[in-house]
Design a protein around this motif. Structure first.
Motif, PDB file in Angstrom:
ATOM      1  N   THR A  24      33.098  48.103  38.815  1.00 15.48           N
ATOM      2  CA  THR A  24      34.533  47.995  39.051  1.00 15.48           C
ATOM      3  C   THR A  24      34.753  47.511  40.470  1.00 15.48           C
ATOM      4  O   THR A  24      34.081  47.950  41.401  1.00 15.48           O
ATOM      5  N   MET A  25      35.697  46.578  40.626  1.00 13.08           N
ATOM      6  CA  MET A  25      35.980  45.995  41.936  1.00 13.08           C
ATOM      7  C   MET A  25      37.484  45.988  42.186  1.00 13.08           C
ATOM      8  O   MET A  25      38.277  45.957  41.252  1.00 13.08           O
ATOM      9  N   LYS A  26      37.854  46.011  43.455  1.00  9.59           N
ATOM     10  CA  LYS A  26      39.250  46.035  43.872  1.00  9.59           C
ATOM     11  C   LYS A  26      39.618  44.697  44.508  1.00  9.59           C
ATOM     12  O   LYS A  26      38.810  44.100  45.217  1.00  9.59           O
ATOM     13  N   ILE A  27      40.838  44.239  44.239  1.00 12.06           N
ATOM     14  CA  ILE A  27      41.314  42.990  44.831  1.00 12.06           C
ATOM     15  C   ILE A  27      41.756  43.245  46.270  1.00 12.06           C
ATOM     16  O   ILE A  27      42.601  44.100  46.534  1.00 12.06           O
ATOM     17  N   VAL A  28      41.176  42.494  47.218  1.00 11.95           N
ATOM     18  CA  VAL A  28      41.459  42.663  48.647  1.00 11.95           C
ATOM     19  C   VAL A  28      41.624  41.288  49.300  1.00 11.95           C
ATOM     20  O   VAL A  28      41.442  40.250  48.658  1.00 11.95           O
ATOM     21  N   ASN A  29      41.976  41.289  50.567  1.00 15.39           N
ATOM     22  CA  ASN A  29      41.973  40.067  51.404  1.00 15.39           C
ATOM     23  C   ASN A  29      42.913  38.970  50.918  1.00 15.39           C
ATOM     24  O   ASN A  29      42.652  37.783  51.112  1.00 15.39           O
ATOM     25  N   CYS A  30      44.005  39.355  50.267  1.00 18.00           N
ATOM     26  CA  CYS A  30      44.995  38.351  49.854  1.00 18.00           C
ATOM     27  C   CYS A  30      46.392  38.872  50.188  1.00 18.00           C
ATOM     28  O   CYS A  30      46.565  40.058  50.487  1.00 18.00           O
ATOM     29  N   GLN A  31      47.379  37.994  50.118  1.00 12.26           N
ATOM     30  CA  GLN A  31      48.734  38.397  50.463  1.00 12.26           C
ATOM     31  C   GLN A  31      49.436  39.094  49.305  1.00 12.26           C
ATOM     32  O   GLN A  31      49.998  40.181  49.480  1.00 12.26           O
ATOM     33  N   ASP A  32      49.401  38.491  48.129  1.00 12.57           N
ATOM     34  CA  ASP A  32      50.097  39.066  46.978  1.00 12.57           C
ATOM     35  C   ASP A  32      49.200  39.157  45.745  1.00 12.57           C
ATOM     36  O   ASP A  32      49.199  40.165  45.048  1.00 12.57           O
ATOM     37  N   TRP A  33      48.461  38.088  45.455  1.00 11.55           N
ATOM     38  CA  TRP A  33      47.641  38.053  44.249  1.00 11.55           C
ATOM     39  C   TRP A  33      46.544  37.000  44.405  1.00 11.55           C
ATOM     40  O   TRP A  33      46.570  36.194  45.329  1.00 11.55           O
ATOM     41  N   VAL A  34      45.572  37.070  43.490  1.00 11.61           N
ATOM     42  CA  VAL A  34      44.518  36.056  43.440  1.00 11.61           C
ATOM     43  C   VAL A  34      44.471  35.466  42.036  1.00 11.61           C
ATOM     44  O   VAL A  34      45.000  36.042  41.080  1.00 11.61           O
ATOM     45  N   SER A  35      43.821  34.330  41.924  1.00 11.93           N
ATOM     46  CA  SER A  35      43.729  33.646  40.631  1.00 11.93           C
ATOM     47  C   SER A  35      42.509  34.107  39.850  1.00 11.93           C
ATOM     48  O   SER A  35      41.397  34.197  40.387  1.00 11.93           O
ATOM     49  N   LEU A  36      42.729  34.401  38.591  1.00 12.50           N
ATOM     50  CA  LEU A  36      41.652  34.602  37.628  1.00 12.50           C
ATOM     51  C   LEU A  36      41.527  33.282  36.882  1.00 12.50           C
ATOM     52  O   LEU A  36      42.464  32.854  36.199  1.00 12.50           O
ATOM     53  N   ALA A  48      45.302  33.943  34.825  1.00 10.05           N
ATOM     54  CA  ALA A  48      46.096  35.130  35.161  1.00 10.05           C
ATOM     55  C   ALA A  48      46.199  35.246  36.679  1.00 10.05           C
ATOM     56  O   ALA A  48      45.370  34.707  37.423  1.00 10.05           O
ATOM     57  N   GLN A  49      47.231  35.947  37.127  1.00 11.01           N
ATOM     58  CA  GLN A  49      47.375  36.317  38.530  1.00 11.01           C
ATOM     59  C   GLN A  49      47.057  37.810  38.641  1.00 11.01           C
ATOM     60  O   GLN A  49      47.662  38.622  37.947  1.00 11.01           O
ATOM     61  N   VAL A  50      46.114  38.137  39.506  1.00 13.00           N
ATOM     62  CA  VAL A  50      45.700  39.535  39.668  1.00 13.00           C
ATOM     63  C   VAL A  50      46.230  40.029  41.012  1.00 13.00           C
ATOM     64  O   VAL A  50      45.879  39.487  42.061  1.00 13.00           O
ATOM     65  N   PRO A  51      47.092  41.059  41.009  1.00 11.91           N
ATOM     66  CA  PRO A  51      47.754  41.475  42.250  1.00 11.91           C
ATOM     67  C   PRO A  51      46.820  42.175  43.235  1.00 11.91           C
ATOM     68  O   PRO A  51      45.800  42.761  42.849  1.00 11.91           O
ATOM     69  N   LEU A  52      47.189  42.114  44.503  1.00 13.69           N
ATOM     70  CA  LEU A  52      46.484  42.822  45.559  1.00 13.69           C
ATOM     71  C   LEU A  52      46.417  44.311  45.225  1.00 13.69           C
ATOM     72  O   LEU A  52      47.411  44.913  44.835  1.00 13.69           O
ATOM     73  N   GLY A  53      45.229  44.897  45.360  1.00 13.25           N
ATOM     74  CA  GLY A  53      45.044  46.327  45.092  1.00 13.25           C
ATOM     75  C   GLY A  53      44.708  46.661  43.654  1.00 13.25           C
ATOM     76  O   GLY A  53      44.397  47.820  43.348  1.00 13.25           O
ATOM     77  N   ALA A  54      44.745  45.665  42.759  1.00  9.94           N
ATOM     78  CA  ALA A  54      44.410  45.914  41.356  1.00  9.94           C
ATOM     79  C   ALA A  54      42.895  46.088  41.207  1.00  9.94           C
ATOM     80  O   ALA A  54      42.106  45.653  42.050  1.00  9.94           O
TER      81      ALA A  54
END
Length: 280
Positions: A24-36, A48-54
């Motif tokens: 399991t990994m956490k989304i970090v180092n972005c402003q709002d979301w990252v691209s899947l 998909a757009q994966v939000p920061l902290g997801a």
């Protein structure tokens, strides 16, 4: 004789045993979301757009710029620079347990353990600190106990193994390092009766600990010449309960000709060495 790793003062990340590892990994180092994305390329279609902290699950590829991930049932690729490994992400009944590590070069390694209810509200939070930092993890967490009484187990190098009530976060017991030193970067398998079988990269061969925190046994399997053969496996990184006993997978070793390899060792549930094989 089991070899010991030289302690290095670097960030404590779990050393990969293969190119791909499910976690399991956490989304970090972005402003709002990252691209899947549909393929491991920044030019590939965004699915998909994966939000920061997801949190996402997937195969963390240490030798590529992207990892293959799943988020809300959608799979694709995310740049590794936006992913941070999580020590534990587990769902038990209506609770979610999340454990996250951080390292400070001056004070050691810290683990934040959070329990959320079904609505996502925080039930309790605990903080654990190890005075050490090495090339391996100095804090580990996993779910144990029984189906009736689940627990969260936290190991801190230099302190010991602590059991917490999953629902309240209150301490049930601690097994100190004066009883057994487990090392770091631990693997754990839990039996139906709550017995925990634990081993680590620079800890001992598997040990068994009862659900109430008593050391049951420490494997007496010795390395070197045994019954006419030579066995030299070290850096244990996975434990699994199988029909015949407890299967331990080791990252490194040497065969009878001295060729470096990994290996699998089968132990009985009493700690006796039953068999082994090399993994080249």
């Amino acid at each position: 004789m089991k070899r010991m790793l030289l302690v290095l003062l670097v960030i404590a990340l779990c050393i990969p045993c293969s190119a791909l590892a499910e976690k399991t990994m956490k989304i970090v180092n972005c402003q709002d979301w990252v691209s899947l994305r549909s393929a491991p390329s920044t030019q590939a279609e965004r699915v998909a757009q994966v939000p920061l902290g997801a949190y996402v699950t997937g195969e963390c590829d240490y030798y590529s710029d992207f990892s293959y991930c799943s988020y809300n049932g959608v799979t694709g690729y995310i740049l590794n620079e936006y992913l941070e490994a999580v020590a534990l992400y587990a769902q038990v009944d209506d609770r979610t347990i999340i454990a996250e590590r951080s390292v400070d070069y001056t004070s050691g390694e810290t683990m934040e353990l959070t329990c959320l209810d079904a609505s996502g509200s925080e039930c309790w939070r605990r903080r654990f600190e190890s005075p050490y930092q090495t090339e391996l993890n100095c804090t580990d967490a996993f779910v144990g106990g029984t189906a009736v009484e689940p627990m969260v187990l936290v190991h801190v190098s230099g302190v010991g193994l602590t059991a917490l009530d999953l629902y309240t976060g209150q301490e049930r017991w601690t097994l100190g390092e004066d009883v057994v030193s487990l090392g770091g970067s631990l693997s754990c398998a839990v039996g139906e009766d709550g017995t925990m079988y634990i081993g680590g990269y620079y800890g001992p061969d598997p040990v068994a600990i009862s659900v109430d925190g008593n050391l049951l046994w420490q494997s007496s399997a010795e390395y070197g010449e045994q019954d006419g053969y030579t066995m030299d496996f070290f850096w244990l990184y996975d434990l699994e309960l199988v029909p015949d006993g407890l299967l331990a997978t080791y990252d490194m070793g040497a065969d009878d000709q001295g060729t470096e390899c990994g290996g699998e060792v089968l132990y009985s549930l009493d700690g006796e060495l039953l068999s082994y094989r090399y993994l080249y």
